[in-house]
Write a protein that holds these residues in place. Structure first.
Motif: not given
Length: 207
Positions: A1-2, A166-183
């Protein structure tokens, strides 16, 4: 995701002859990210038409995309290496035609309050589908940082698509995320931090 792979079951690779109508077929891609840019460019720039092909591009989150391909419903697609490996090791019939990347490119993006690996202990991390590349990026990244989810009470949450993470992180549902660079950039623009960039660590992986 990437990071992505091209899988081919049925070959349509013949050039157009006369006025023969282009061959239409569903072509699945498993992530909404820069990893699928080669596919979109090929479609928009007419590279497929050169060979009298008219693929209908369909987004299905990677784990489900692999299931659709395994069922025979869809013959070709771009999905992560981990998905095809799981299919083949389970006795399924799937063939890899081309690998587009040779290293993990996942970023571990964290809340601004988390300054170090120690700060991830006891926190929630959004990963992708259980067998996806983003999930693998999270496992490898945590290991690289010397963290063990069970020992360090880190909760890995299977939040599917990159946009959902991304939405979960911005909403505070999680504290971190694993994603690709553009996200990751979308979160960085709002003050979140990159704790680890696996691409810079050159972790080899067929992605």
């Amino acid at each position: 995701l990437g990071l992505v792979l091209l899988f081919l079951f049925v070959s349509h690779g013949t050039k157009a002859h006369g006025t023969e109508a282009p061959a239409r077929f569903p072509f699945v891609y498993g992530a909404l990210s820069g990893n699928t840019v080669p596919l979109w460019i090929a479609k928009e720039q007419g590279f497929f038409r050169k060979y009298n092909l008219d693929p209908q591009l369909i987004f299905i989150i990677a784990g489900r995309a692999a299931q659709a391909m395994l069922s025979g419903e869809i013959k070709i697609g771009i999905i992560g290496a981990t998905h095809v490996a799981n299919v083949v090791t389970s006795g399924g019939d799937m063939t890899m035609l081309l690998g587009l990347e040779t290293k993990l490119d996942s970023l571990l993006v964290v809340h601004p309050s988390i300054k170090s690996a120690e700060g991830l202990k006891g926190k929630k991390v959004a990963i992708g589908t259980p067998a996806g590349t983003a999930s693998l990026g999270a496992y490898v990244g945590l290991d690289y940082l010397g963290l063990v989810p069970r020992r360090d009470n880190i909760i890995l949450m299977g939040v599917g698509a990159p946009s959902d993470r991304l939405a979960a992180l911005l909403a505070g549902s999680v504290d971190a995320m694993s994603v690709s660079g553009e996200v990751a950039q979308a979160a960085i623009n709002q003050g979140y931090r990159v704790l680890l960039d696996l691409a810079k660590e050159n972790v080899p992986f067929q992605s």
